[in-house]
Design an enzyme around this catalytic site. Structure first.
Site, PDB file in Angstrom:
ATOM      1  N   CYS A   2     -27.581 -69.177  15.793  1.00  0.00           N
ATOM      2  CA  CYS A   2     -27.792 -70.464  15.366  1.00  0.00           C
ATOM      3  C   CYS A   2     -27.766 -71.781  16.712  1.00  0.00           C
ATOM      4  O   CYS A   2     -28.337 -70.894  17.464  1.00  0.00           O
ATOM      5  CB  CYS A   2     -25.880 -70.942  16.138  1.00  0.00           C
ATOM      6  SG  CYS A   2     -24.496 -70.160  14.897  1.00  0.00           S
ATOM      7  N   ARG A  27     -34.458 -70.612  14.206  1.00  0.00           N
ATOM      8  CA  ARG A  27     -33.863 -69.682  14.379  1.00  0.00           C
ATOM      9  C   ARG A  27     -33.098 -69.115  13.412  1.00  0.00           C
ATOM     10  O   ARG A  27     -32.955 -68.454  13.343  1.00  0.00           O
ATOM     11  CB  ARG A  27     -33.188 -70.237  15.753  1.00  0.00           C
ATOM     12  CG  ARG A  27     -33.417 -70.326  16.846  1.00  0.00           C
ATOM     13  CD  ARG A  27     -32.635 -70.967  17.419  1.00  0.00           C
ATOM     14  NE  ARG A  27     -31.864 -70.230  18.480  1.00  0.00           N
ATOM     15  CZ  ARG A  27     -31.349 -70.123  19.395  1.00  0.00           C
ATOM     16  NH1 ARG A  27     -32.307 -69.856  20.204  1.00  0.00           N
ATOM     17  NH2 ARG A  27     -30.155 -68.917  19.764  1.00  0.00           N
ATOM     18  N   ASN A 101     -22.906 -70.804  19.924  1.00  0.00           N
ATOM     19  CA  ASN A 101     -23.312 -69.874  18.852  1.00  0.00           C
ATOM     20  C   ASN A 101     -22.426 -68.685  19.426  1.00  0.00           C
ATOM     21  O   ASN A 101     -21.502 -68.370  20.404  1.00  0.00           O
ATOM     22  CB  ASN A 101     -24.739 -70.063  19.983  1.00  0.00           C
ATOM     23  CG  ASN A 101     -25.692 -71.015  19.528  1.00  0.00           C
ATOM     24  OD1 ASN A 101     -25.260 -72.024  18.127  1.00  0.00           O
ATOM     25  ND2 ASN A 101     -26.608 -71.117  19.866  1.00  0.00           N
ATOM     26  N   GLY A 102     -22.627 -67.449  18.925  1.00  0.00           N
ATOM     27  CA  GLY A 102     -22.251 -66.538  18.891  1.00  0.00           C
ATOM     28  C   GLY A 102     -20.924 -65.985  17.889  1.00  0.00           C
ATOM     29  O   GLY A 102     -20.635 -66.686  17.109  1.00  0.00           O
ATOM     30  N   LYS A 487     -42.766 -56.252   6.526  1.00  0.00           N
ATOM     31  CA  LYS A 487     -43.184 -57.638   6.932  1.00  0.00           C
ATOM     32  C   LYS A 487     -43.308 -58.761   5.612  1.00  0.00           C
ATOM     33  O   LYS A 487     -42.980 -59.462   5.444  1.00  0.00           O
ATOM     34  CB  LYS A 487     -44.668 -57.958   7.153  1.00  0.00           C
ATOM     35  CG  LYS A 487     -45.518 -57.751   8.860  1.00  0.00           C
ATOM     36  CD  LYS A 487     -44.787 -59.217   9.539  1.00  0.00           C
ATOM     37  CE  LYS A 487     -43.450 -59.177   9.494  1.00  0.00           C
ATOM     38  NZ  LYS A 487     -42.903 -58.595  11.972  1.00  0.00           N
ATOM     39  N   GLU A 490     -39.494 -59.025   4.015  1.00  0.00           N
ATOM     40  CA  GLU A 490     -39.235 -60.376   4.898  1.00  0.00           C
ATOM     41  C   GLU A 490     -39.692 -61.766   4.760  1.00  0.00           C
ATOM     42  O   GLU A 490     -38.527 -63.046   4.458  1.00  0.00           O
ATOM     43  CB  GLU A 490     -38.349 -60.345   6.394  1.00  0.00           C
ATOM     44  CG  GLU A 490     -39.996 -60.071   6.972  1.00  0.00           C
ATOM     45  CD  GLU A 490     -39.866 -60.083   8.704  1.00  0.00           C
ATOM     46  OE1 GLU A 490     -38.866 -60.039   8.802  1.00  0.00           O
ATOM     47  OE2 GLU A 490     -40.481 -60.061   9.776  1.00  0.00           O
ATOM     48  N   HIS A 506     -41.797 -35.147  -1.547  1.00  0.00           N
ATOM     49  CA  HIS A 506     -40.152 -34.889  -1.725  1.00  0.00           C
ATOM     50  C   HIS A 506     -39.139 -35.390  -2.305  1.00  0.00           C
ATOM     51  O   HIS A 506     -37.585 -35.308  -1.241  1.00  0.00           O
ATOM     52  CB  HIS A 506     -39.233 -34.391   0.303  1.00  0.00           C
ATOM     53  CG  HIS A 506     -40.619 -33.096   0.709  1.00  0.00           C
ATOM     54  ND1 HIS A 506     -40.790 -32.062  -0.027  1.00  0.00           N
ATOM     55  CD2 HIS A 506     -41.837 -33.415   1.877  1.00  0.00           C
ATOM     56  CE1 HIS A 506     -41.761 -31.147   1.341  1.00  0.00           C
ATOM     57  NE2 HIS A 506     -42.378 -32.327   1.688  1.00  0.00           N
ATOM     58  N   LYS A 606     -34.248 -66.159  13.978  1.00  0.00           N
ATOM     59  CA  LYS A 606     -35.526 -65.658  14.562  1.00  0.00           C
ATOM     60  C   LYS A 606     -34.121 -64.524  15.846  1.00  0.00           C
ATOM     61  O   LYS A 606     -35.221 -63.921  16.341  1.00  0.00           O
ATOM     62  CB  LYS A 606     -36.233 -67.047  15.250  1.00  0.00           C
ATOM     63  CG  LYS A 606     -37.053 -66.741  15.915  1.00  0.00           C
ATOM     64  CD  LYS A 606     -38.128 -65.619  15.736  1.00  0.00           C
ATOM     65  CE  LYS A 606     -39.400 -65.393  16.275  1.00  0.00           C
ATOM     66  NZ  LYS A 606     -40.106 -64.331  15.657  1.00  0.00           N
TER      67      LYS A 606
HETATM   68  O1  M6R Z   1     -36.215 -60.496  19.164  1.00  0.00           O
HETATM   69  P1  M6R Z   1     -36.228 -59.329  19.378  1.00  0.00           P
HETATM   70  O2  M6R Z   1     -37.905 -58.250  19.321  1.00  0.00           O
HETATM   71  O3  M6R Z   1     -35.530 -58.400  19.534  1.00  0.00           O
HETATM   72  O4  M6R Z   1     -35.612 -59.357  17.466  1.00  0.00           O
HETATM   73  C1  M6R Z   1     -36.027 -57.915  16.818  1.00  0.00           C
HETATM   74  C2  M6R Z   1     -35.815 -58.400  15.978  1.00  0.00           C
HETATM   75  O5  M6R Z   1     -34.533 -59.506  14.745  1.00  0.00           O
HETATM   76  C3  M6R Z   1     -37.207 -58.473  14.556  1.00  0.00           C
HETATM   77  O6  M6R Z   1     -38.566 -58.184  15.368  1.00  0.00           O
HETATM   78  C4  M6R Z   1     -37.453 -58.868  13.427  1.00  0.00           C
HETATM   79  O7  M6R Z   1     -37.434 -57.235  12.749  1.00  0.00           O
HETATM   80  C5  M6R Z   1     -38.791 -60.001  12.965  1.00  0.00           C
HETATM   81  N1  M6R Z   1     -37.963 -60.929  12.422  1.00  0.00           N
HETATM   82  C6  M6R Z   1     -39.784 -59.027  12.187  1.00  0.00           C
HETATM   83  O8  M6R Z   1     -40.209 -60.002  12.149  1.00  0.00           O
END
Ligand code: M6R
Length: 611
Positions: A2, A27, A101-102, A487, A490, A506, A606
């Protein structure tokens, strides 16, 4: 996740709020809304979907005039992404509006309490509990700041709240616990936001609101109180981010822009930490006795950050001779790690605000470890609470998929490895010098890889219809495989998985059939032959093999691959910095070919500020 933006000033608020909401889109969110207070009345507009839809509904702000307002982008937690669950939420009786937020963890109990007091609810959100709790105390105290302070004391969990009250039409109120909020001090108006990207266009002077503080913003100023409503003095910080970092600058997506920025970002992150061919981490002030006494390193993070940890684990063990383990933060926080004062926990996080990493860091400290963080966002929770913080100078990373944060985190793990290795006498002078020489060449070598975008466009045009892709690699190439698969997952929505190459037979090899695409990551000289053998095993069962190797590995790899990508040779420690680039570019062009919304993939956020 958020996003919050607020404005109190001399101009109409909604155009400013919409502008901020567009900046916060990165975000991740699924609904958006705004509220303004005008002539003693609250008015709001909200909708499921994108900010541009909200923008259309309010006609760019013309239909919702008013100089004090709040905006929000919601990433659904409690309740589906619907118009009624979107923020802002209005209290029963309509006097107070809140964006949040939260997660309010005791919301069910509070809701029951409020229902008992006659409050009615129109949404499934925990936010409506917050706004009604404030209203409840407002009914009791008749004073909005006391009401906010009392409600804050009863809410458990994490929250950043922006609050409007009809009876105080010139005021915007904010408070927080564990979810970040910044206050921007402008000329003729003041701002509130969940991150600086939303307000940097208007001001660079910001206060960070701390846990439990309550802020009041009006056209004329910003006043901050502690939880007992005593006024406190704060010093603004100057944000020096380049505003163009939050713009696409001619690129089609932030992701490709950020991929291309990596050589520079790595150079900026490394250069202040190297002098006369040696790593200098004086900025940390870690006592030498501590460095000598470390017996175990845990590297903790989530997603991409945790995969930096996997590569770092191999390097710490090989070069600094310190036992190291990489653990995802969400597991670390609930495990029983064997920690004492000689354990170093390295927390890696771009945002510095990831809930699981914060919890893991606090758990590590509680158990007596020292915490060193690698963080991109200056002043973030993780940076502030760790014993030592090393900043990646990547600039703001806007695309949800992490690229330049990964690369800059990785180089800091190299510097740390060398720093520990040298101090502990674990590395020979010759090897140290050869890594340092290669570190200085890294930006140039990275630039030579990312400039060749056509190769990846071509590969994507061949492979974009694949629905299952396997990545295999050993050691640091296994770390790279994890990142390559993530990558692709996502941003292209292709099912992809990474395996330690030796593990294939395995179990997972049962999934390989005619035409399955296997990406063999084979950059690590010593193990190239082994990975190649595993790739050949899949090829014999019908797989097509796309390999990533180094120039000197090409001879071994070429003959057994359907297609091959090569990166320049470098010191083994640094190979992930070059090997990751083809994986990022491959994922980007695969997603592009499939028409995916690359910068804002579905369901993702994000900053993951909830557990
Ligand atoms: O802000 P952060 O580095 O702590 O975030 C960690 C992960 O949420 C972040 O790296 C996520 O996996 C990315 N979307 C990967 O591209």
């Amino acid at each position: 996740m958020c996003g919050i933006v607020g404005y109190a000033g001399g101009e109409d608020a909604v155009p400013i709020l919409l502008d901020g909401l567009y900046k916060l889109e990165y975000r991740g969110y699924d609904s958006a809304g705004v509220a303004v207070c005008r002539d003693g009345h609250l008015r709001l507009a909200k909708t499921k979907g994108y900010v541009r839809e909200l923008d259309r509904i309010v006609d760019g702000g013309r239909l919702l005039p008013g100089a004090v307002g709040l905006g929000h982008t919601r990433w659904a937690t409690h309740g589906r992404p619907t118009d009624s669950n979107a923020h802002p939420h209005i209290s029963h009786g309509g006097k107070i509006a809140v964006v949040h937020n939260g997660i309010i963890e005791n919301y069910a109990k509070l809701r029951e309490y409020l229902v008992g007091k006659g409050f009615e609810f129109g949404s499934e959100t925990d936010t409506e509990v917050a706004v009604n709790l404030i209203q409840h105390y407002y009914n009791k105290h008749g004073e909005i700041l006391r009401a906010v302070a009392s409600a804050a004391r009863r809410m458990e969990g994490s929250y950043a709240l922006g609050i409007l009250c009809e009876d105080c039409p010139d005021m915007l109120i904010a408070t927080r616990r564990e979810s970040p909020l910044v206050l921007g001090v402008g000329d003729g108006g003041n701002f509130l936001a969940s991150d600086v990207a939303a307000l940097i266009k208007y001001t660079r002077d910001v206060y960070t609101l701390e846990d439990g503080e309550i802020a009041v913003l009006s056209e004329s100023g910003v006043t901050v109180y502690n939880g007992d409503l005593e006024m406190i003095t704060k010093t603004p910080e100057r944000v020096d981010w380049d505003i163009s970092a939050a713009e696409k600058g001619g690129f089609e997506h932030f992701m490709i822009k950020e991929i291309m920025e990596q050589p520079d970002a790595v150079a900026k992150t490394v250069s202040p930490r190297v002098a006369d061919g040696r790593v200098t981490l004086d900025e940390l002030g870690i006592p030498d006795e501590y460095v000598m006494g470390v017996t175990k390193i845990y590297i903790v993070g989530c997603g991409t950050a945790s995969y930096v940890g996997v590569a770092a684990k191999y390097n710490f063990e090989k070069y600094a001779k310190i036992p190291a383990e990489s653990v995802v933060a969400s597991e670390f926080r609930y495990s029983s790690p064997m920690i004492d004062e000689h354990t170093l926990v390295i927390c890696i996080s771009q945002s510095g605000a990831t809930a699981d990493t914060i919890a893991a860091m606090r758990e590590a400290k509680r158990l007596g470890a020292k915490v060193l963080s690698i963080v991109n966002v200056v002043g973030s929770v993780i940076a502030r609470e760790s014993d030592w913080a090393l900043y990646t100078w990547a600039g703001p990373e806007i695309c949800v998929a992490s690229t330049k944060a990964y690369s800059t985190q990785l180089v800091l793990t190299y510097l740390l490895t060398l720093y520990f290795a040298e101090k502990r006498g674990a590395i020979s002078a010759g090897e140290y010098e050869s890594v340092m020489r290669e570190i200085s060449l890294l930006p140039e070598k990275m630039a030579s890889v990312v400039k060749d975008r056509e190769t990846y466009q071509y590969l994507a045009s061949i492979y974009f219809n694949n629905e299952d892709i396997f990545f295999i690699g050993r050691n640091i190439d296994y770390a790279l495989s994890l990142e390559g698969a993530l990558k692709l997952n996502e941003i292209s929505y292709i099912h992809s998985e990474a395996y330690a190459a030796g593990e294939l037979k395995h179990g997972p090899i049962a999934l390989v059939t005619e035409g399955t695409l296997v990406v063999a990551v084979a950059t690590y000289g010593k193990l190239i032959g082994k990975t190649v053998s595993n790739a050949v095993e899949t090829r014999s069962r019908g797989a097509r093999v796309l390999s990533v190797t180094t120039q000197s590995g090409a001879d071994i790899v070429g003959g057994v691959s359907d297609r091959m990508i090569t990166v320049p040779d470098t010191h083994d420690m640094l190979l992930p910095s070059l090997g990751v680039l083809p994986l990022q570019l491959f994922a980007y062009y695969m997603a592009l070919m499939r028409g995916c919304p690359i910068d804002k993939p579905r369901n993702l956020a994000k900053s993951v500020t909830v557990e």
